[in-house]
Design a protein around this motif. Structure first.
Motif, PDB file in Angstrom:
ATOM      1  N   PRO A 592       0.817  -1.211   0.000  1.00 23.24           N
ATOM      2  CA  PRO A 592       0.000   0.000   0.000  1.00 23.24           C
ATOM      3  C   PRO A 592       0.849   1.259   0.000  1.00 23.24           C
ATOM      4  O   PRO A 592       1.858   1.357   0.690  1.00 23.24           O
ATOM      5  CB  PRO A 592      -0.805  -0.124   1.293  1.00 23.24           C
ATOM      6  N   VAL A 595      -1.156   6.531   2.868  1.00 24.20           N
ATOM      7  CA  VAL A 595      -2.587   6.753   3.009  1.00 24.20           C
ATOM      8  C   VAL A 595      -2.801   7.933   3.941  1.00 24.20           C
ATOM      9  O   VAL A 595      -2.099   8.073   4.956  1.00 24.20           O
ATOM     10  CB  VAL A 595      -3.280   5.486   3.578  1.00 24.20           C
ATOM     11  N   GLU A 597      -4.195   9.016   6.770  1.00 16.74           N
ATOM     12  CA  GLU A 597      -4.781   8.271   7.864  1.00 16.74           C
ATOM     13  C   GLU A 597      -5.804   9.113   8.632  1.00 16.74           C
ATOM     14  O   GLU A 597      -5.702  10.336   8.697  1.00 16.74           O
ATOM     15  CB  GLU A 597      -3.687   7.782   8.813  1.00 16.74           C
ATOM     16  N   LYS A 616      -8.985   4.880   7.767  1.00 20.94           N
ATOM     17  CA  LYS A 616      -7.973   4.807   6.718  1.00 20.94           C
ATOM     18  C   LYS A 616      -6.617   4.686   7.400  1.00 20.94           C
ATOM     19  O   LYS A 616      -6.225   5.570   8.163  1.00 20.94           O
ATOM     20  CB  LYS A 616      -7.994   6.047   5.832  1.00 20.94           C
ATOM     21  N   SER A 618      -2.343   3.158   6.938  1.00 24.23           N
ATOM     22  CA  SER A 618      -1.312   2.829   5.949  1.00 24.23           C
ATOM     23  C   SER A 618      -0.790   1.411   6.075  1.00 24.23           C
ATOM     24  O   SER A 618      -0.108   0.914   5.193  1.00 24.23           O
ATOM     25  CB  SER A 618      -0.135   3.806   6.074  1.00 24.23           C
ATOM     26  N   GLY A 645      -5.368   0.400   4.271  1.00 26.37           N
ATOM     27  CA  GLY A 645      -6.356   0.994   3.378  1.00 26.37           C
ATOM     28  C   GLY A 645      -7.573   1.445   4.152  1.00 26.37           C
ATOM     29  O   GLY A 645      -7.482   1.895   5.293  1.00 26.37           O
ATOM     30  N   THR A 646      -8.749   1.324   3.535  1.00 25.49           N
ATOM     31  CA  THR A 646      -9.998   1.798   4.129  1.00 25.49           C
ATOM     32  C   THR A 646     -10.746   0.643   4.775  1.00 25.49           C
ATOM     33  O   THR A 646     -10.890  -0.436   4.194  1.00 25.49           O
ATOM     34  CB  THR A 646     -10.883   2.458   3.061  1.00 25.49           C
ATOM     35  N   ASN A 647     -11.218   0.853   6.003  1.00 25.42           N
ATOM     36  CA  ASN A 647     -11.947  -0.151   6.760  1.00 25.42           C
ATOM     37  C   ASN A 647     -13.242   0.464   7.292  1.00 25.42           C
ATOM     38  O   ASN A 647     -13.259   1.629   7.710  1.00 25.42           O
ATOM     39  CB  ASN A 647     -11.135  -0.654   7.954  1.00 25.42           C
TER      40      ASN A 647
END
Length: 679
Positions: A592, A595, A597, A616, A618, A645-647
């Motif tokens: 990744p 990000v 965050e 979000k 990294s 990533g995105t959760n």
């Protein structure tokens, strides 16, 4: 007096702790416990190993836990072991004040070997290339497991009066009285190797003292012989000879009349020796300390030693350190024994808050420590094996085409000003060969950050503009793109590079390097640098062309071996067209990217009893969620595992009364709070 070996004098049980900012060394951090039985009944002895003593007991090790085996446990009534030899496969030992030699084989008690024959008793044991050599009256014994073979000395006729020997990488050296068909007096110097024995030289006028004097010492890699020369009873003097590889002798210096060398030790600059002046009855008239650099002008009296120098100790490091306090082996910073290989010295030095390993090539790595010392056991192949507090470690000294140690790391920030996530902040990820896989195996320098590395291989310039090393950077999904193409920038993470031969004097390279780059060190060589052993990489990326989550130049590693650079060179910068064993042109890292965050939640106000939190991050991590009322009392808590990533996480809040609450999220080094209203 038997010569005192520097490594033996300095040797002691030493210790090392865990590695920090270390090299690509392999560390085995497992403690080895002793067995309860006297003899180890193991059927898993390693094929190649070192042997060592610890606490009076005998061990062998290949540098791993499974390959470290206790082979003999010393009983309370037994003498300590004073002789230990192995050739990587067979182990032999002898106890103090005994002549018996024991052989250790797998899964059995040590076996006592024959220690005498018609050729005479074995008086002294020495080793050459790990194998024992037993010195007797008329020759010497070699050993192959339980088989003994007697080898007569090279000179014909009867001879007696063999001195103690001297172990050296070029062989085992001894004096022997010369009598027989070809000689009638004087001494012969023998050299014993694995191919037999030979007469180094015949000293017709030498005077034999039957073990009351020192015979040899190592000085600057050469064997120096102390030879008493007969001047007619009762007078003599001692000459110092250098033994050359072709068996010729160079006479270096003569010592005062009737002076007998009783012990000796050498530093890098001088031979220190105790000299006894004796009368016609060999009674000691004077005992003094001298030193020599091998020349008449460099030979000097230092002090009166008073009574006879202790027979077992002789002159030692205390004498060297009185007169050479700046000699490195005298420093309290020396934190190990000094292990000497054919290539040079290995030792540990206390500095920079830890212990640094120095090799014949110079600084290798620095380690954090709670212990003061280590004990270097030796080399097994390319591995340096050490002992610390009963634990065996090994460090790979083989060819390293990457960086071998982190000297300094000053990390910058993300563009947003936030710290770089911990998972992207380990400087050890820049060491060794670039991994080039879909893992976060790089270190982000952060904007304006820098890292200083010791190179695993010395880099020379060939006098051309061709690249000499490769800087490997990781940029998600962009490994096959140029930084700038047709006026468009493609994530142009950039670095400024400096190189140095000693880590003190630095030379700047003129270019700014964007992502993976081929580097020519010729500009630094033209400024006066001989070669590059260190590199400093500083991020100079322009924050204006990046998003807030960006964290600067991502260093995967460097490639320094000439053959790998030659195999990989193509376009000067950003080229992944050519390939080498370390550099895959087709590979694109899918770890990744940076990000932005943070977390958000919805709906707010909550009307249906369910709250959704969106994270979000990294890197994969664990997050802790708490819901707190306005009095500070925790009402709910939940722990979740997040992927990079995105959760999105659902939180059931229907059991809470209507009102105002605080939702607290902690993940990694971030803690954030958001107010919510439940209706």
């Amino acid at each position: 007096m038997k010569n005192i070996n520097l490594t033996y004098v300095l040797g002691c049980l030493l210790a090392l702790t865990q590695i920090s900012y270390a090299s690509k060394a392999q560390v085995i951090d497992e403690k080895h416990t002793t067995s309860s039985s006297r003899f180890t009944e193991s059927s898993n002895l390693p094929n190649e190993y070192l042997s060592f003593r610890m606490g009076g007991d005998l061990y062998i090790t290949d540098g791993t836990k499974s390959g470290t085996v206790e082979i003999y446990v010393t009983e309370e009534h037994e003498s300590p072991h004073t002789f230990l030899a192995n050739n990587g496969k067979d182990v032999y030992f002898r106890r103090d004040h005994e002549l018996d030699l024991y052989y250790v084989t797998e899964g059995a008690a040590p076996q006592k070997m024959q220690d005498s024959s018609d050729e005479g008793w074995i008086y002294f044991y020495y080793t050459y290339k790990g194998m024992p050599i037993g010195i007797a009256d008329y020759g010497y014994y070699t050993f192959d497991k339980m088989d003994l073979e007697f080898v007569p000395f090279a000179a014909g006729g009867w001879r007696d009066g063999i001195t103690r020997g001297f172990e050296h990488p070029t062989g085992v050296y001894i004096y022997g009285e010369a009598f027989g068909e070809n000689h009638s007096g004087g001494d012969l110097i023998y050299r014993i190797t694995d191919s037999g024995n030979e007469i180094v030289n015949y000293l017709e006028r030498s005077k034999f003292f039957y073990n009351n004097h020192a015979e040899f010492v190592d000085f600057k890699g050469n064997v120096i012989a102390f030879t008493p020369i007969d001047e007619g009873e009762p007078n003599f003097h001692t000459d110092l000879y250098r033994i050359n590889r072709d068996n010729s002798l160079d006479m270096l210096v003569s010592l005062p009349q009737n002076g007998m060398v009783t012990s000796a030790i050498s530093s890098d600059n001088f031979i220190y020796l105790s000299l006894e002046i004796v009368d016609e009855n060999a009674d000691v008239l004077e005992n003094s300390l001298w030193r020599t650099d091998g020349t008449a002008a460099g030979t000097q009296y230092l002090e009166d030693l008073g009574g006879r120098v202790d027979f077992y100790r002789g002159v030692g490091m205390s004498e060297i350190c009185r007169y050479e306090p700046d000699y490195f082996a005298c420093s309290p910073l020396l934190s190990s024994n000094i292990f000497e290989s054919e290539d040079g010295k290995y030792y540990f030095w206390a500095e920079n808050g830890g212990l640094s390993l120095y090799t014949p090539q110079g600084f290798y790595a620095n380690f954090t420590t709670t212990y003061d010392y280590i004990r270097i056991l030796g080399m097994l192949g390319d591995d340096l094996v050490v002992l610390k507090d009963g634990e065996v470690h090994k460090y790979d000294m083989g060819t390293n085409c990457g960086a071998r140690a982190v000297i300094a790391f000053n990390q910058g920030k993300k563009k947003s000003g936030a710290p770089v996530p911990s998972g992207r902040s380990n400087p050890q990820m820049s060491l060794g060969d670039p991994q080039e896989n879909d893992e976060i195996n790089f270190v982000a320098l952060g904007f304006g950050g820098s890292i200083t590395l010791a190179l695993g291989t010395t880099v020379y310039d060939e006098g051309t503009a061709e690249p000499d090393l490769i800087l490997v950077e990781t940029s998600f999904g962009r490994a096959d793109q140029f930084c700038y193409s047709e006026g468009v920038s493609n994530y142009p993470e950039q670095a400024f590079v400096e190189v140095s031969e000693d880590g003190v004097n630095w030379y700047s390279l003129p270019n700014v390097y964007c992502r993976t780059s081929f580097i020519d060190i010729k500009p630094a060589v033209e400024q006066g640098m001989a070669y590059a052993s260190f590199i400093r990489i500083t991020d100079v990326s322009n924050p204006l062309v990046f998003q807030n989550s960006a964290d600067g130049f991502d260093l995967d590693g460097v490639i320094t071996c000439r053959e790998e650079v030659e195999a990989a060179k193509g376009l000067l910068t950003n080229s992944r067209i050519a390939t080498s064993s370390l550099f895959n042109s087709q590979f694109i890292n899918k770890a990744p990217d940076e990000v932005e965050e943070g977390f958000t939640l919805y709906p707010n106000p909550v009307t249906n009893g369910e709250l959704t939190l969106q994270f979000k991050v990294s890197q994969a991590q664990v997050a802790h969620i708490r819901v707190i009322d306005i009095t500070g009392k925790e009402k709910l808590q939940k722990t979740v595992s997040l992927s990079a990533g995105t959760n999105a996480v659902k939180l059931e809040v229907s059991t809470l009364s209507k009102g105002t609450y605080i939702v607290e999220l902690s993940a990694g080094d971030r803690v954030e709070n958001t107010k919510i209203i439940i209706q």
